[in-house]
Design a protein around this motif. Structure first.
Motif, PDB file in Angstrom:
ATOM      1  N   LEU A   8       3.717  -4.423  -0.314  1.00 36.25           N
ATOM      2  CA  LEU A   8       4.494  -3.383   0.762  1.00 36.25           C
ATOM      3  C   LEU A   8       4.683  -2.283  -0.585  1.00 36.25           C
ATOM      4  O   LEU A   8       4.491  -0.975  -0.136  1.00 36.25           O
ATOM      5  CB  LEU A   8       5.614  -3.895   1.011  1.00 36.25           C
ATOM      6  CG  LEU A   8       6.536  -2.836   1.786  1.00 36.25           C
ATOM      7  CD1 LEU A   8       5.904  -2.386   3.136  1.00 36.25           C
ATOM      8  CD2 LEU A   8       7.766  -3.543   2.241  1.00 36.25           C
ATOM      9  N   CYS A  12       3.123   1.565   0.027  1.00 42.58           N
ATOM     10  CA  CYS A  12       4.184   2.582   0.057  1.00 42.58           C
ATOM     11  C   CYS A  12       3.948   3.813  -0.978  1.00 42.58           C
ATOM     12  O   CYS A  12       3.874   4.954  -0.587  1.00 42.58           O
ATOM     13  CB  CYS A  12       5.621   2.234  -0.120  1.00 42.58           C
ATOM     14  SG  CYS A  12       6.443   1.355   1.251  1.00 42.58           S
ATOM     15  N   LEU A  15       0.988   5.651   0.443  1.00 38.49           N
ATOM     16  CA  LEU A  15       1.142   6.466   1.659  1.00 38.49           C
ATOM     17  C   LEU A  15       1.950   7.889   1.061  1.00 38.49           C
ATOM     18  O   LEU A  15       1.483   9.067   1.409  1.00 38.49           O
ATOM     19  CB  LEU A  15       2.211   5.843   2.463  1.00 38.49           C
ATOM     20  CG  LEU A  15       2.642   6.514   3.747  1.00 38.49           C
ATOM     21  CD1 LEU A  15       1.538   6.826   4.604  1.00 38.49           C
ATOM     22  CD2 LEU A  15       3.707   5.504   4.316  1.00 38.49           C
ATOM     23  N   LEU A  56       0.648   3.763   7.257  1.00 37.13           N
ATOM     24  CA  LEU A  56       1.801   3.752   7.968  1.00 37.13           C
ATOM     25  C   LEU A  56       2.156   2.449   9.007  1.00 37.13           C
ATOM     26  O   LEU A  56       2.923   1.687   8.797  1.00 37.13           O
ATOM     27  CB  LEU A  56       2.000   4.965   8.915  1.00 37.13           C
ATOM     28  CG  LEU A  56       3.445   5.014   9.754  1.00 37.13           C
ATOM     29  CD1 LEU A  56       4.665   5.067   8.741  1.00 37.13           C
ATOM     30  CD2 LEU A  56       3.478   6.005  10.857  1.00 37.13           C
ATOM     31  N   VAL A  59       2.315  -0.309   6.486  1.00 34.86           N
ATOM     32  CA  VAL A  59       3.935  -0.517   6.031  1.00 34.86           C
ATOM     33  C   VAL A  59       4.717  -1.290   7.132  1.00 34.86           C
ATOM     34  O   VAL A  59       5.562  -2.164   6.884  1.00 34.86           O
ATOM     35  CB  VAL A  59       4.642   0.697   5.657  1.00 34.86           C
ATOM     36  CG1 VAL A  59       6.044   0.921   5.762  1.00 34.86           C
ATOM     37  CG2 VAL A  59       4.122   1.304   4.587  1.00 34.86           C
ATOM     38  N   THR A  63       6.135  -4.823   6.720  1.00 35.51           N
ATOM     39  CA  THR A  63       7.782  -5.306   6.731  1.00 35.51           C
ATOM     40  C   THR A  63       8.149  -6.180   7.846  1.00 35.51           C
ATOM     41  O   THR A  63       9.225  -6.835   7.448  1.00 35.51           O
ATOM     42  CB  THR A  63       8.462  -3.595   7.111  1.00 35.51           C
ATOM     43  OG1 THR A  63       7.948  -2.706   6.248  1.00 35.51           O
ATOM     44  CG2 THR A  63       9.845  -3.577   7.126  1.00 35.51           C
TER      45      THR A  63
END
Length: 119
Positions: A8, A12, A15, A56, A59, A63
């Motif tokens: 993750l 991130c 991104l 996105l 993510v 999550t």
């Protein structure tokens, strides 16, 4: 679960880089009197935009999966967590009124000597 957290973080960072690399589309604060970029490279913008949406989505999926695994107890730390919870269940909870903090009086104390002389 640690692997998912590291993944993750990597997603991130990727991104953030994809968003920073993109050229402004001419909306918002980028319309400050300059000519629009009508003849720019459209293919690169499409790839970066699609990559941003894919990252996105990753993510969001990562999550949600970390949250689901954490709530279901799929990590190796759940054994220690349940032991801690058992210990917390065994300890008595204090009274919300606050009467449990007073110290008890000693049992066998002689009464205080009073002065019986008259003045």
């Amino acid at each position: 679960m640690l692997f998912l957290i590291i993944l993750l973080i990597i997603v991130c960072i990727a991104l953030a880089l994809f968003v920073l690399i993109q050229n402004p589309k001419g909306g918002g604060l980028a319309t400050g009197g300059s000519g629009s970029n009508m003849f720019g490279v459209q293919r690169t913008g499409d790839v970066l935009e699609k990559g941003t949406w894919v990252l996105l989505a990753l993510v969001v999926v990562l999550t949600l999966s970390i949250t689901t695994i954490g709530k279901s107890g799929g990590s190796s730390a759940t054994g220690a967590g349940s032991k801690i919870q058992e210990q917390l269940d065994k300890t008595p909870t204090p009274s919300p009124i606050g009467g449990g903090n007073t110290a008890p009086a000693p049992a066998n104390t002689p009464p205080a000597a009073t002065d019986t002389t008259k003045k």
